[in-house]
Scaffold this motif. Structure first.
Motif, PDB file in Angstrom:
ATOM      1  N   ARG A  26       0.802  -1.230   0.000  1.00  0.00           N
ATOM      2  CA  ARG A  26       0.000   0.000   0.000  1.00  0.00           C
ATOM      3  C   ARG A  26       0.833   1.277   0.000  1.00  0.00           C
ATOM      4  NH1 ARG A  26      -0.306  -1.498   5.472  1.00  0.00           N
ATOM      5  NH2 ARG A  26      -0.047   0.256   6.897  1.00  0.00           N
ATOM      6  N   HIS A  31      -1.445   6.698  -5.629  1.00  0.00           N
ATOM      7  CA  HIS A  31      -2.897   6.811  -5.630  1.00  0.00           C
ATOM      8  C   HIS A  31      -3.470   6.781  -7.051  1.00  0.00           C
ATOM      9  CE1 HIS A  31      -6.734   7.798  -3.814  1.00  0.00           C
ATOM     10  NE2 HIS A  31      -6.914   8.717  -4.738  1.00  0.00           N
ATOM     11  N   ARG A  34      -3.533   2.943  -8.357  1.00  0.00           N
ATOM     12  CA  ARG A  34      -3.864   1.878  -7.397  1.00  0.00           C
ATOM     13  C   ARG A  34      -4.907   0.900  -7.933  1.00  0.00           C
ATOM     14  NH1 ARG A  34      -7.130   5.775  -6.444  1.00  0.00           N
ATOM     15  NH2 ARG A  34      -9.145   5.516  -5.429  1.00  0.00           N
ATOM     16  N   ILE A  35      -5.961   1.388  -8.585  1.00  0.00           N
ATOM     17  CA  ILE A  35      -7.024   0.498  -9.060  1.00  0.00           C
ATOM     18  C   ILE A  35      -6.496  -0.490 -10.099  1.00  0.00           C
ATOM     19  CG2 ILE A  35      -9.282   0.370 -10.201  1.00  0.00           C
ATOM     20  CD1 ILE A  35      -9.396   1.400  -7.308  1.00  0.00           C
ATOM     21  N   GLU A  82      -9.864  -1.835  -1.890  1.00  0.00           N
ATOM     22  CA  GLU A  82      -9.878  -0.369  -1.870  1.00  0.00           C
ATOM     23  C   GLU A  82     -10.264   0.175  -0.494  1.00  0.00           C
ATOM     24  OE1 GLU A  82      -9.880   3.665  -2.974  1.00  0.00           O
ATOM     25  OE2 GLU A  82      -8.901   1.925  -3.865  1.00  0.00           O
ATOM     26  N   ALA A  86      -6.029  -1.396   1.443  1.00  0.00           N
ATOM     27  CA  ALA A  86      -5.158  -0.293   1.029  1.00  0.00           C
ATOM     28  C   ALA A  86      -4.905   0.699   2.164  1.00  0.00           C
ATOM     29  CB  ALA A  86      -5.768   0.436  -0.169  1.00  0.00           C
TER      30      ALA A  86
END
Length: 177
Positions: A26, A31, A34-35, A82, A86
């Motif tokens: 993480r 950012h 991340r997905i 998510e 994370a």
């Protein structure tokens, strides 16, 4: 019942592994990406589970088939990555994956058992495919010489049973309040 249990346990393994890896990484994933990173990690875990089922539980793998690969698009897996993994440490994320997965397993197994009972009059038919021959004792014929209800063993009945279970849950909560 058996198929729901197999899918639920497979999803639990994916949830535990992906939560642990995402939590461990993480601080290294920006950012902005991340997905996509989460999706690649989840897809990798699903592929490993798919290959493991094919290697060690081949009969179950043949029954579940494409549904194992569809774990990748399960919103619960990405949602937990998510919303929880994370942001939390590894051990907490592992336990989150375990408990979310077990809850999912119970729900899928319950839906499968209702469908199987009404559709064929049995419970945990072919459980030995999932757990091995020692667990054949779970295979139960509840209604002998039952003709069954074909609609209940077809895929759309899963949605029907889910809707009925959710309606029953809501009715129970209203009575309790």
């Amino acid at each position: 019942g058996t198929n729901g249990l197999g899918m639920g346990l497979s999803t639990t393994v994916v949830l535990i592994a992906s939560n642990a890896i995402i939590s461990a990484l993480r601080n290294f994933v920006s950012h902005q990406v991340r997905i996509p990173v989460f999706i690649v990690l989840i897809a990798t875990m699903v592929t490993l589970v798919d290959m493991s089922l094919n290697a060690w539980f081949h009969d179950l793998y043949k029954v579940l088939g494409l549904f194992i690969a569809l774990i990748v698009v399960n919103c619960a897996v990405l949602g937990r990555a998510e919303a929880f993994a994370a942001r939390q440490p590894v051990l907490a994320s592992v336990f989150d994956g375990l408990w979310m997965g077990l809850g999912f397993t119970v729900a899928l197994t319950l839906i499968g058992l209702v469908r199987e009972l009404i559709g064929a009059g049995t419970l945990f038919s072919q459980a030995s495919l999932l757990l091995g021959p020692r667990f054949a004792f779970l295979e139960t014929t509840v209604i002998p010489n039952y003709g069954g209800v074909l609609m209940m063993i077809l895929p759309p009945a899963g949605f029907l049973v889910l809707g009925l279970l959710l309606a029953d849950k809501q009715r129970y909560e209203r009575r309790r309040a």
